[in-house]
Design an enzyme around this catalytic site. Sequence first.
Site, PDB file in Angstrom:
ATOM      1  N   SER A  83      -3.431   6.004  14.747  1.00 19.07           N
ATOM      2  CA  SER A  83      -2.588   5.686  13.598  1.00 19.07           C
ATOM      3  C   SER A  83      -2.460   4.175  13.408  1.00 19.07           C
ATOM      4  O   SER A  83      -2.518   3.671  12.279  1.00 19.07           O
ATOM      5  CB  SER A  83      -1.197   6.307  13.790  1.00 19.07           C
ATOM      6  OG  SER A  83      -0.341   5.958  12.724  1.00 19.07           O
ATOM      7  N   LYS A  87      -3.884   2.062  10.217  1.00 16.48           N
ATOM      8  CA  LYS A  87      -3.016   1.300   9.328  1.00 16.48           C
ATOM      9  C   LYS A  87      -3.524  -0.127   9.158  1.00 16.48           C
ATOM     10  O   LYS A  87      -3.494  -0.681   8.046  1.00 16.48           O
ATOM     11  CB  LYS A  87      -1.587   1.283   9.877  1.00 16.48           C
ATOM     12  CG  LYS A  87      -0.561   0.728   8.899  1.00 16.48           C
ATOM     13  CD  LYS A  87       0.847   1.092   9.302  1.00 16.48           C
ATOM     14  CE  LYS A  87       1.844   0.689   8.223  1.00 16.48           C
ATOM     15  NZ  LYS A  87       3.222   1.125   8.533  1.00 16.48           N
ATOM     16  N   ASP A 102       2.382  -9.394  13.559  1.00 16.24           N
ATOM     17  CA  ASP A 102       2.753 -10.083  12.319  1.00 16.24           C
ATOM     18  C   ASP A 102       2.941  -9.154  11.124  1.00 16.24           C
ATOM     19  O   ASP A 102       3.663  -9.499  10.185  1.00 16.24           O
ATOM     20  CB  ASP A 102       1.689 -11.134  11.968  1.00 16.24           C
ATOM     21  CG  ASP A 102       1.627 -12.259  12.984  1.00 16.24           C
ATOM     22  OD1 ASP A 102       2.605 -12.449  13.738  1.00 16.24           O
ATOM     23  OD2 ASP A 102       0.589 -12.951  13.028  1.00 16.24           O
ATOM     24  N   ARG A 111      14.428   8.028  15.575  1.00 15.78           N
ATOM     25  CA  ARG A 111      15.157   8.793  14.564  1.00 15.78           C
ATOM     26  C   ARG A 111      16.487   9.217  15.177  1.00 15.78           C
ATOM     27  O   ARG A 111      16.511   9.903  16.211  1.00 15.78           O
ATOM     28  CB  ARG A 111      14.352   9.998  14.113  1.00 15.78           C
ATOM     29  CG  ARG A 111      14.970  10.759  12.946  1.00 15.78           C
ATOM     30  CD  ARG A 111      13.983  11.768  12.400  1.00 15.78           C
ATOM     31  NE  ARG A 111      12.813  11.092  11.839  1.00 15.78           N
ATOM     32  CZ  ARG A 111      11.597  11.633  11.779  1.00 15.78           C
ATOM     33  NH1 ARG A 111      11.388  12.838  12.249  1.00 15.78           N
ATOM     34  NH2 ARG A 111      10.599  10.953  11.233  1.00 15.78           N
ATOM     35  N   LYS A 146      15.278   8.687  -2.746  1.00 17.57           N
ATOM     36  CA  LYS A 146      13.986   8.634  -3.410  1.00 17.57           C
ATOM     37  C   LYS A 146      13.940   9.708  -4.497  1.00 17.57           C
ATOM     38  O   LYS A 146      14.732  10.644  -4.507  1.00 17.57           O
ATOM     39  CB  LYS A 146      12.856   8.863  -2.394  1.00 17.57           C
ATOM     40  CG  LYS A 146      12.682   7.715  -1.403  1.00 17.57           C
ATOM     41  CD  LYS A 146      11.458   7.942  -0.533  1.00 17.57           C
ATOM     42  CE  LYS A 146      11.224   6.773   0.412  1.00 17.57           C
ATOM     43  NZ  LYS A 146      10.023   6.949   1.255  1.00 17.57           N
ATOM     44  N   HIS A 154      17.134   3.474   6.671  1.00 20.85           N
ATOM     45  CA  HIS A 154      16.094   2.856   7.497  1.00 20.85           C
ATOM     46  C   HIS A 154      16.480   1.407   7.791  1.00 20.85           C
ATOM     47  O   HIS A 154      16.723   0.632   6.859  1.00 20.85           O
ATOM     48  CB  HIS A 154      14.747   2.861   6.773  1.00 20.85           C
ATOM     49  CG  HIS A 154      14.188   4.223   6.540  1.00 20.85           C
ATOM     50  ND1 HIS A 154      12.878   4.436   6.150  1.00 20.85           N
ATOM     51  CD2 HIS A 154      14.736   5.454   6.643  1.00 20.85           C
ATOM     52  CE1 HIS A 154      12.659   5.730   6.019  1.00 20.85           C
ATOM     53  NE2 HIS A 154      13.782   6.370   6.307  1.00 20.85           N
ATOM     54  N   GLU A 173      11.820   0.347  14.265  1.00 24.59           N
ATOM     55  CA  GLU A 173      12.366   0.974  13.065  1.00 24.59           C
ATOM     56  C   GLU A 173      13.276   2.129  13.478  1.00 24.59           C
ATOM     57  O   GLU A 173      12.844   3.035  14.200  1.00 24.59           O
ATOM     58  CB  GLU A 173      11.267   1.500  12.155  1.00 24.59           C
ATOM     59  CG  GLU A 173      11.834   2.102  10.859  1.00 24.59           C
ATOM     60  CD  GLU A 173      10.792   2.779   9.992  1.00 24.59           C
ATOM     61  OE1 GLU A 173      10.674   2.406   8.815  1.00 24.59           O
ATOM     62  OE2 GLU A 173      10.107   3.678  10.503  1.00 24.59           O
ATOM     63  N   ALA A 185      14.018  16.795   5.301  1.00 23.72           N
ATOM     64  CA  ALA A 185      12.883  15.871   5.366  1.00 23.72           C
ATOM     65  C   ALA A 185      11.714  16.489   6.128  1.00 23.72           C
ATOM     66  O   ALA A 185      10.543  16.267   5.776  1.00 23.72           O
ATOM     67  CB  ALA A 185      13.310  14.562   6.026  1.00 23.72           C
ATOM     68  N   HIS A 189       8.109  17.009   4.430  1.00 25.20           N
ATOM     69  CA  HIS A 189       6.931  16.396   5.051  1.00 25.20           C
ATOM     70  C   HIS A 189       5.847  17.447   5.293  1.00 25.20           C
ATOM     71  O   HIS A 189       4.658  17.205   5.055  1.00 25.20           O
ATOM     72  CB  HIS A 189       7.328  15.737   6.371  1.00 25.20           C
ATOM     73  CG  HIS A 189       6.192  15.022   7.050  1.00 25.20           C
ATOM     74  ND1 HIS A 189       5.329  15.644   7.930  1.00 25.20           N
ATOM     75  CD2 HIS A 189       5.765  13.722   6.970  1.00 25.20           C
ATOM     76  CE1 HIS A 189       4.436  14.773   8.361  1.00 25.20           C
ATOM     77  NE2 HIS A 189       4.669  13.612   7.790  1.00 25.20           N
TER      78      HIS A 189
END
Length: 260
Positions: A83, A87, A102, A111, A146, A154, A173, A185, A189
């Site tokens: 992953s 990304k 960075d 979570r 959303k 978040h 996060e 959620a 998802h």
Amino acid sequence: MILERGSAVNTSEIRQRLETLDSQHLANLSAGEMVEFVDLMQVYEGAMREISTKLEVLDTEFQVQFSHNPIHHMERRLKTANSLIGKLERKELPITVESVKDHIFDVAGIRVICNYRDDVYSVSRYLSDQSDIQVLRVKDYIRNPKQNGYRSLHIIYAVPVFLTSGPHYTPVEVQFRTIAMDYWASLEHQLRYKSDLPDARLAEHSQTLLDCARSLQNVEVQMQSIHRDISGSPQEQESDDEMLEHLRSLGEEQRGKGNS
């Protein structure tokens, strides 16, 4: 009681995944750079543990002070090598440790599933107020959901991980949400990323989920009202703008101290 779902980082597994990834960029990594990636994952794992410990302490204090545990459970995850590399490639960034440091701020994620909306804001506020934590970014999808109905708070924190070379402020996060927000959620998802339904059925279920999100929000408001009436735990006092401004000002103040 906090039920934590997740496991500690397995450095051997990370090393093996990095070595077997099918990536032309990764093939050019030296042995030293491979070690740097593994070491970096250990730092992110340490950062997650630091935040988790702080949250556990807060949850315990709430129980002592108010006979109420605001945190139902926590889930931790570290981005897999696949992953992470993917990304970086999507962002057209070089596959290096510096690129991760960075540009990728969700390598480590926690979570935090709370019982009530008040708990979400109380826990996030007390965590954000701690002097050794920096608030880097805030996105409040509870007060501003959303379009598909998704709700969650978040916050990206930077927490010091103390190594032999000194403290390394590392981003984590943290997603704060209620139980209802979480199971909504999870289903959304699954519908979006793990189903092969025809477009018509997908659109139908998406609309139903949006209706469910609104209904759940109304139910949560009513249950929150009852909880407030019978509990002495901290309640959400600030307006939407005041809460967001408070978190943003914390981030600006802490970054200012870091630059001084």
